[in-house]
Design a protein around this motif. Sequence first.
Motif, PDB file in Angstrom:
ATOM      1  N   SER A  10       0.830  -1.196   0.000  1.00 20.94           N
ATOM      2  CA  SER A  10       0.000   0.000   0.000  1.00 20.94           C
ATOM      3  C   SER A  10       0.865   1.247   0.000  1.00 20.94           C
ATOM      4  O   SER A  10       1.991   1.232   0.477  1.00 20.94           O
ATOM      5  CB  SER A  10      -0.887   0.000   1.251  1.00 20.94           C
ATOM      6  N   GLY A  11       0.317   2.337  -0.491  1.00 25.83           N
ATOM      7  CA  GLY A  11       1.014   3.610  -0.367  1.00 25.83           C
ATOM      8  C   GLY A  11       1.254   4.302  -1.684  1.00 25.83           C
ATOM      9  O   GLY A  11       0.598   4.027  -2.683  1.00 25.83           O
ATOM     10  N   GLU A  12       2.208   5.198  -1.640  1.00 26.28           N
ATOM     11  CA  GLU A  12       2.434   6.127  -2.752  1.00 26.28           C
ATOM     12  C   GLU A  12       2.638   5.413  -4.082  1.00 26.28           C
ATOM     13  O   GLU A  12       3.132   4.286  -4.126  1.00 26.28           O
ATOM     14  CB  GLU A  12       3.583   7.085  -2.421  1.00 26.28           C
ATOM     15  N   ILE A  13       2.229   6.114  -5.146  1.00 28.86           N
ATOM     16  CA  ILE A  13       2.235   5.509  -6.476  1.00 28.86           C
ATOM     17  C   ILE A  13       3.157   6.232  -7.450  1.00 28.86           C
ATOM     18  O   ILE A  13       3.090   6.000  -8.647  1.00 28.86           O
ATOM     19  CB  ILE A  13       0.805   5.448  -7.057  1.00 28.86           C
ATOM     20  N   ASP A  81      -0.865 -11.672   4.492  1.00 28.97           N
ATOM     21  CA  ASP A  81      -0.099 -12.152   5.641  1.00 28.97           C
ATOM     22  C   ASP A  81       0.701 -11.005   6.254  1.00 28.97           C
ATOM     23  O   ASP A  81       0.918 -10.973   7.463  1.00 28.97           O
ATOM     24  CB  ASP A  81       0.880 -13.256   5.212  1.00 28.97           C
ATOM     25  N   ILE A  82       1.157 -10.104   5.407  1.00 27.10           N
ATOM     26  CA  ILE A  82       1.966  -8.962   5.819  1.00 27.10           C
ATOM     27  C   ILE A  82       1.523  -7.768   4.982  1.00 27.10           C
ATOM     28  O   ILE A  82       1.259  -7.902   3.784  1.00 27.10           O
ATOM     29  CB  ILE A  82       3.470  -9.227   5.589  1.00 27.10           C
ATOM     30  N   VAL A  83       1.463  -6.597   5.617  1.00 30.17           N
ATOM     31  CA  VAL A  83       1.101  -5.367   4.921  1.00 30.17           C
ATOM     32  C   VAL A  83       2.291  -4.416   4.984  1.00 30.17           C
ATOM     33  O   VAL A  83       2.839  -4.171   6.060  1.00 30.17           O
ATOM     34  CB  VAL A  83      -0.145  -4.712   5.547  1.00 30.17           C
ATOM     35  N   VAL A  84       2.680  -3.906   3.818  1.00 30.75           N
ATOM     36  CA  VAL A  84       3.735  -2.904   3.724  1.00 30.75           C
ATOM     37  C   VAL A  84       3.087  -1.609   3.263  1.00 30.75           C
ATOM     38  O   VAL A  84       2.367  -1.601   2.260  1.00 30.75           O
ATOM     39  CB  VAL A  84       4.832  -3.319   2.716  1.00 30.75           C
ATOM     40  N   VAL A  85       3.320  -0.533   4.011  1.00 31.09           N
ATOM     41  CA  VAL A  85       2.753   0.769   3.653  1.00 31.09           C
ATOM     42  C   VAL A  85       3.895   1.755   3.454  1.00 31.09           C
ATOM     43  O   VAL A  85       4.688   1.970   4.358  1.00 31.09           O
ATOM     44  CB  VAL A  85       1.780   1.287   4.728  1.00 31.09           C
ATOM     45  N   ARG A  86       3.959   2.338   2.275  1.00 25.22           N
ATOM     46  CA  ARG A  86       5.011   3.306   1.919  1.00 25.22           C
ATOM     47  C   ARG A  86       4.426   4.707   1.881  1.00 25.22           C
ATOM     48  O   ARG A  86       3.431   4.959   1.200  1.00 25.22           O
ATOM     49  CB  ARG A  86       5.582   2.952   0.556  1.00 25.22           C
ATOM     50  N   PHE A  87       5.050   5.602   2.608  1.00 26.49           N
ATOM     51  CA  PHE A  87       4.708   7.019   2.571  1.00 26.49           C
ATOM     52  C   PHE A  87       5.812   7.730   1.804  1.00 26.49           C
ATOM     53  O   PHE A  87       6.973   7.665   2.179  1.00 26.49           O
ATOM     54  CB  PHE A  87       4.594   7.585   3.989  1.00 26.49           C
ATOM     55  N   GLY A  88       5.433   8.395   0.712  1.00 24.86           N
ATOM     56  CA  GLY A  88       6.406   9.080  -0.120  1.00 24.86           C
ATOM     57  C   GLY A  88       6.476  10.566   0.164  1.00 24.86           C
ATOM     58  O   GLY A  88       5.802  11.093   1.048  1.00 24.86           O
ATOM     59  N   ASP A  89       7.280  11.243  -0.643  1.00 24.45           N
ATOM     60  CA  ASP A  89       7.538  12.658  -0.438  1.00 24.45           C
ATOM     61  C   ASP A  89       6.534  13.575  -1.125  1.00 24.45           C
ATOM     62  O   ASP A  89       6.303  14.678  -0.670  1.00 24.45           O
ATOM     63  CB  ASP A  89       8.931  13.012  -0.986  1.00 24.45           C
ATOM     64  N   LYS A  90       5.952  13.126  -2.227  1.00 29.42           N
ATOM     65  CA  LYS A  90       5.217  14.026  -3.105  1.00 29.42           C
ATOM     66  C   LYS A  90       3.872  14.497  -2.552  1.00 29.42           C
ATOM     67  O   LYS A  90       3.541  15.658  -2.638  1.00 29.42           O
ATOM     68  CB  LYS A  90       5.019  13.358  -4.461  1.00 29.42           C
ATOM     69  N   TYR A  91       3.096  13.619  -1.992  1.00 26.93           N
ATOM     70  CA  TYR A  91       1.760  13.976  -1.510  1.00 26.93           C
ATOM     71  C   TYR A  91       1.555  13.409  -0.112  1.00 26.93           C
ATOM     72  O   TYR A  91       2.240  12.485   0.308  1.00 26.93           O
ATOM     73  CB  TYR A  91       0.670  13.388  -2.424  1.00 26.93           C
ATOM     74  N   LYS A  92       0.570  13.912   0.574  1.00 24.83           N
ATOM     75  CA  LYS A  92       0.165  13.306   1.834  1.00 24.83           C
ATOM     76  C   LYS A  92      -0.730  12.114   1.474  1.00 24.83           C
ATOM     77  O   LYS A  92      -1.754  12.290   0.829  1.00 24.83           O
ATOM     78  CB  LYS A  92      -0.591  14.311   2.681  1.00 24.83           C
ATOM     79  N   GLN A  93      -0.338  10.942   1.883  1.00 23.91           N
ATOM     80  CA  GLN A  93      -1.084   9.744   1.520  1.00 23.91           C
ATOM     81  C   GLN A  93      -2.036   9.358   2.650  1.00 23.91           C
ATOM     82  O   GLN A  93      -1.742   8.458   3.437  1.00 23.91           O
ATOM     83  CB  GLN A  93      -0.122   8.594   1.185  1.00 23.91           C
ATOM     84  N   TRP A  94      -3.165  10.039   2.704  1.00 24.26           N
ATOM     85  CA  TRP A  94      -4.146   9.737   3.744  1.00 24.26           C
ATOM     86  C   TRP A  94      -4.675   8.326   3.567  1.00 24.26           C
ATOM     87  O   TRP A  94      -4.957   7.641   4.551  1.00 24.26           O
ATOM     88  CB  TRP A  94      -5.301  10.739   3.706  1.00 24.26           C
ATOM     89  N   ASN A  95      -4.817   7.884   2.317  1.00 25.61           N
ATOM     90  CA  ASN A  95      -5.294   6.521   2.074  1.00 25.61           C
ATOM     91  C   ASN A  95      -4.301   5.492   2.624  1.00 25.61           C
ATOM     92  O   ASN A  95      -4.696   4.457   3.150  1.00 25.61           O
ATOM     93  CB  ASN A  95      -5.560   6.296   0.589  1.00 25.61           C
TER      94      ASN A  95
END
Length: 153
Positions: A10-13, A81-95
């Motif tokens: 999950s996270g930034e695209i 089984d495992i969730v990886v969430v990436r927060f990037g620099d460009k936008y605030k990823q509320w989702n």
Amino acid sequence: MTRIWNVYLSGEIHTDWRAEIQKGCESAGLPVEFSAPVTDHGASDDCGVAIMGEEPNKFWHDHKGAKLNTIRTRSLLGEADIVVVRFGDKYKQWNAAFDAGYAAALGLPLIVMHGDEHQHALKEVDAAALAVIDTPAQVVQILDYVINGKLPA
């Protein structure tokens, strides 16, 4: 029979972090399958109106899309089984923050990835994670350790 681990990304695209993780896991020979939300920004934003009809009000336009995207997110994240969430620099990823909270509420192992600039803003998300890291390579190393008990060389 080898267990196949289901990892939800999950996270930034806006960067290729997902591909880096997938390539790293493939190179390491890890028995992992990946799932993710729709990463085509336009499709994700406009799926509701494209399928269920136009909305003159932007709130309802977004509302329709969010509900359709939630069908995918709840289903795939719930099977992970495992969730990886990436927060990037460009936008605030509320989702992404919502996905991290949803994973935590389900009791799923959560790995959070972001740079130092987001440490303060994400302190509660980080507190729910079992690992907080900076790079896709660290995700691969964590998966190799969890699956095989193998430390990085």
